[in-house]
Design an enzyme around this catalytic site. Structure first.
Site, PDB file in Angstrom:
ATOM      1  N   GLU A 104      24.773 -22.879 -37.186  1.00  0.00           N
ATOM      2  CA  GLU A 104      24.239 -23.222 -38.505  1.00  0.00           C
ATOM      3  C   GLU A 104      22.795 -22.752 -38.617  1.00  0.00           C
ATOM      4  O   GLU A 104      22.007 -22.849 -37.669  1.00  0.00           O
ATOM      5  CB  GLU A 104      24.298 -24.740 -38.682  1.00  0.00           C
ATOM      6  CG  GLU A 104      23.714 -25.264 -39.975  1.00  0.00           C
ATOM      7  CD  GLU A 104      23.740 -26.783 -40.045  1.00  0.00           C
ATOM      8  OE1 GLU A 104      23.554 -27.310 -41.164  1.00  0.00           O
ATOM      9  OE2 GLU A 104      23.944 -27.447 -39.006  1.00  0.00           O
ATOM     10  N   LYS A 159      27.162 -24.888 -47.795  1.00  0.00           N
ATOM     11  CA  LYS A 159      27.302 -26.289 -47.393  1.00  0.00           C
ATOM     12  C   LYS A 159      27.310 -27.181 -48.621  1.00  0.00           C
ATOM     13  O   LYS A 159      26.394 -27.141 -49.450  1.00  0.00           O
ATOM     14  CB  LYS A 159      26.160 -26.662 -46.451  1.00  0.00           C
ATOM     15  CG  LYS A 159      26.326 -27.989 -45.729  1.00  0.00           C
ATOM     16  CD  LYS A 159      25.213 -28.167 -44.698  1.00  0.00           C
ATOM     17  CE  LYS A 159      25.399 -29.412 -43.860  1.00  0.00           C
ATOM     18  NZ  LYS A 159      24.326 -29.562 -42.836  1.00  0.00           N
ATOM     19  N   CYS A 175      28.549 -28.435 -39.797  1.00  0.00           N
ATOM     20  CA  CYS A 175      27.915 -29.645 -39.266  1.00  0.00           C
ATOM     21  C   CYS A 175      28.579 -30.907 -39.834  1.00  0.00           C
ATOM     22  O   CYS A 175      29.768 -31.112 -39.670  1.00  0.00           O
ATOM     23  CB  CYS A 175      26.411 -29.585 -39.509  1.00  0.00           C
ATOM     24  SG  CYS A 175      25.437 -30.536 -38.326  1.00  0.00           S
TER      25      CYS A 175
END
Length: 341
Positions: free
Chosen positions: A50, A137, A171
């Site tokens: 990430e 995200k 994540c």
């Protein structure tokens, strides 16, 4: 669901490393070196962490408390914005070239600059350097919301490739049950997880997702020390270059939740595995989350994949005309080229 994979055994790699913090050009050079190392080891799918291009600012407060922003925090955000990647221009082209030169599927976490907003984005490159697409995200976690924008439903893709069906969940998005279910329904096989989470709870989460989705999970985490960041990286970690800021924990998990490659917390590394895609069907014999175990007569998931923009032009005069039955009928008789609407 049609599969486009060309082989059953796939060589994959997850990269555990640190970017050159806040420096796009030097970070992409490092991506090239690491990807080349993975390709020399036989990897055809390579996953990076990430926000690898070009820093996860762990511990930074950006001069902010609730109700107040300090000038030094605004300047720090400006520097952080400079370290983000625009999806056009030479730096983006250099990143695409990494995939092409090494003939790999490259899945990499970047900070995507769009205007003056930063998105935590995953880019998917084909072996010919083509950008297959991206995932933004959906929900930045905690203080990440201060510096990152939110993605929408238009960027949650799964791509059919010769190495399996590839997608990414970033994540703590992995704790969103509806997003996981959407990915399973899209037929994901290579469940890529760019992350910076190194908690003890992360490995059990990855094992659960692999077993829940009957997918291979490729979790790629950053390993970074204070020395990987510039001097202005002023956080609670101090100034000792050897201080560990992100401790890694990358792993590869099989579709029955088995640990194929255990987490590494020792430093930068490339974790590799040979994955037999036939194991996916073997695992789904007794549990298929979107097939014989899904109960669609009881449960259904609605996913809105509409792109969201901040402006949409509407011609109200035309809209009212078309809503009038008589005018709408005349326009249809006149043909599509006879109307200004």
């Amino acid at each position: 669901m049609t599969r486009t994979r060309e082989r059953n055994v796939i060589e994959v790699a997850v990269v555990q490393a640190a970017p050159v913090g806040f420096d796009v050009a030097r970070t992409i050079q490092k991506v090239g070196n690491l990807a080349a190392d993975a390709a020399r080891q036989g990897a055809k799918l390579v996953v990076f962490p990430e926000a690898f291009v070009s820093a996860y600012p762990r511990g930074m407060g950006f001069g902010t408390v609730v109700g107040s922003r300090q000038p030094e925090g605004r300047e720090l955000f400006r520097l952080y914005l400079e370290g983000a990647l625009e999806l056009q221009g030479p730096e983006f082209d250099n990143l695409a070239a990494v995939a092409k030169q090494n003939q790999i599927h490259l899945v990499i976490g970047v900070l995507e600059r769009d205007g003056s907003t930063i998105y935590c984005t995953v880019l998917f490159f084909a072996p010919d350097g083509t950008l297959l697409g991206k995932h933004r995200k959906l929900m930045p976690t905690g203080a990440e919301r201060l510096i990152w924008g939110q993605g929408d439903g238009s960027t949650i893709p799964v791509f059919g490739t010769e190495v399996g069906r590839i997608g990414a969940v970033v994540c703590w998005e992995n704790y969103m049950p509806a997003l996981r279910m959407a990915m399973y329904a899209k037929g994901i096989e290579m469940f890529c997880v760019p992350t910076v989470d190194s908690r003890e709870t992360w490995l059990p989460s990855m094992r659960h997702i692999a077993q829940e989705g009957r997918v291979f999970v490729l979790s790629s985490a950053q390993f970074a020390r204070r020395g990987d960041y510039p001097a202005f990286f002023d956080t609670e970690f101090g100034s000792d270059a050897s201080t560990v800021v992100s401790r890694g924990g990358s792993c590869i998990i099989g579709p029955l939740g088995e640990i194929l490659v255990a987490p590494n917390f020792d430093g930068e590394c490339i974790q590799r595995a040979s994955l037999d895609l036939k194991d996916l069907d073997r695992a789904r014999f007794d549990f298929d989350p979107v097939g014989h175990y899904s109960r669609p007569d009881i449960f259904q998931l609605l996913v809105d994949e509409t792109p969201r923009t901040n402006m949409r032009s509407v011609n109200r005069a035309c809209e009212s005309s078309v809503n009038s039955p008589s005018i709408a009928a005349l326009q249809s008789l006149a043909g599509p080229n006879q109307s200004n609407c």
